[in-house]
Enzyme design. Structure first.
Site, PDB file in Angstrom:
ATOM      1  N   GLU A  68       0.864  -1.174   0.000  1.00 11.60           N
ATOM      2  CA  GLU A  68       0.000   0.000   0.000  1.00 11.60           C
ATOM      3  C   GLU A  68       0.904   1.229   0.000  1.00 11.60           C
ATOM      4  O   GLU A  68       1.704   1.416   0.913  1.00 11.60           O
ATOM      5  CB  GLU A  68      -0.925   0.018   1.220  1.00 11.60           C
ATOM      6  CG  GLU A  68      -2.071  -0.974   1.111  1.00 11.60           C
ATOM      7  CD  GLU A  68      -3.109  -0.813   2.203  1.00 11.60           C
ATOM      8  OE1 GLU A  68      -2.917   0.038   3.099  1.00 11.60           O
ATOM      9  OE2 GLU A  68      -4.109  -1.548   2.188  1.00 11.60           O
ATOM     10  N   ASP A 110      -5.739   9.370   9.401  1.00 12.55           N
ATOM     11  CA  ASP A 110      -4.376   9.065   9.828  1.00 12.55           C
ATOM     12  C   ASP A 110      -3.999   9.798  11.107  1.00 12.55           C
ATOM     13  O   ASP A 110      -4.346  10.960  11.305  1.00 12.55           O
ATOM     14  CB  ASP A 110      -3.383   9.424   8.717  1.00 12.55           C
ATOM     15  CG  ASP A 110      -3.576   8.550   7.494  1.00 12.55           C
ATOM     16  OD1 ASP A 110      -3.621   7.327   7.668  1.00 12.55           O
ATOM     17  OD2 ASP A 110      -3.689   9.095   6.383  1.00 12.55           O
TER      18      ASP A 110
END
Length: 265
Positions: free
Chosen positions: A49, A60
């Protein structure tokens, strides 16, 4: 068909689980991205990824946010990332690469341009965090027409109706977020994951990868016993943060190798 489904099929035939590491493109510096991708593969990665830096990465935590900020200061954009994937493909035609990011850079480039450039570069799929299935049917159709997969997130708060909806449009794998929160924010609860996976598999016929909260071999192995794949990101960015200058690639390879060894026990 992308490279993703054959990877999962091959692993299943060997009773092994997919190791899916995440790194941010352009971090710690632009020239490091391709060597780090190869280091991940040498360490035992099955799928990579590759994070697309964005200024407001809502899913995040601080570790990946810092990596994105640094990459953006280097001027990294989607065109640079496509160049990295093309360079990676010069010597690795097999390992699937999934771009993980947010809608803004994709929308700014334009869906058709993004999909065409991604396919030509050798990308296998995309996970766009803020693309819900209700709003990206055209994007999913374009991706599939170019033999790329569209990967979606599921969370502890996802309803079974939501799982069913995602199961109809997702391909490649689904990414189950094991925690309520952002990346790197808490410790994983294996019992909660064990309860969630069977429910997801009632509605999703493709493999299930689990991420968020996986920080070492022990947690990776616990998740690997339950899911089809293990996704690890924030901890890898921390490895790069803490590495001595010039040792980033070797330290990353060694850390991923330890996770691979734990998964294969």
């Amino acid at each position: 068909m992308s490279r993703i489904q054959p990877v999962f099929s091959g692993l299943k035939a060997k009773s092994r689980k997919a190791l899916i590491p995440f790194i941010t493109a352009g971090y710690p510096e632009p020239t490091a991205t391709v060597p780090l991708m190869h280091a991940l593969v040498r360490g035992g990665a099955d799928i990579i990824e590759l994070g697309v830096p964005f200024s407001d990465p809502m899913a995040d935590g601080p570790v990946i946010q810092r990596a994105s900020e640094i990459a953006l200061k280097h001027g990294i954009n989607l065109h640079d990332i496509f160049r990295c994937v093309r360079q990676f493909r010069e010597t690795d035609p097999h390992t699937p690469v999934v771009l993980m990011g947010y809608a803004n850079p994709v929308e700014r480039m334009g869906l058709e341009v993004f999909v065409r450039e991604a396919a030509q570069a050798g990308v296998d799929g995309a996970l766009i965090v803020d693309y819900p299935p209700e709003e990206c049917e055209a994007f999913a159709a374009l991706m599939k027409a170019h033999d790329m997969d569209v990967i979606f997130l599921l969370a502890p708060t996802s309803t079974e109706a939501r799982m069913e909806k995602i199961g109809k449009i997702a391909s490649g794998y689904v990414y189950y977020v094991s925690l309520k929160g952002v990346t790197g924010s808490a410790s994983l609860n294996a019992d909660e994951v064990a309860a969630a996976i069977p429910v997801i598999k009632k509605h999703v016929s493709i493999p299930v990868g689990v991420g968020f909260g996986i920080r070492d071999g022990e947690t990776a192995r616990a998740v690997g016993a339950l899911a089809d794949g293990v996704v690890i990101g924030s901890r890898l960015i921390q490895v790069l943060e803490n590495a001595e200058k010039g040792r980033e690639t070797s330290d990353l390879e060694a850390f991923v190798g330890a996770i691979r060894k734990a998964l294969d026990k």
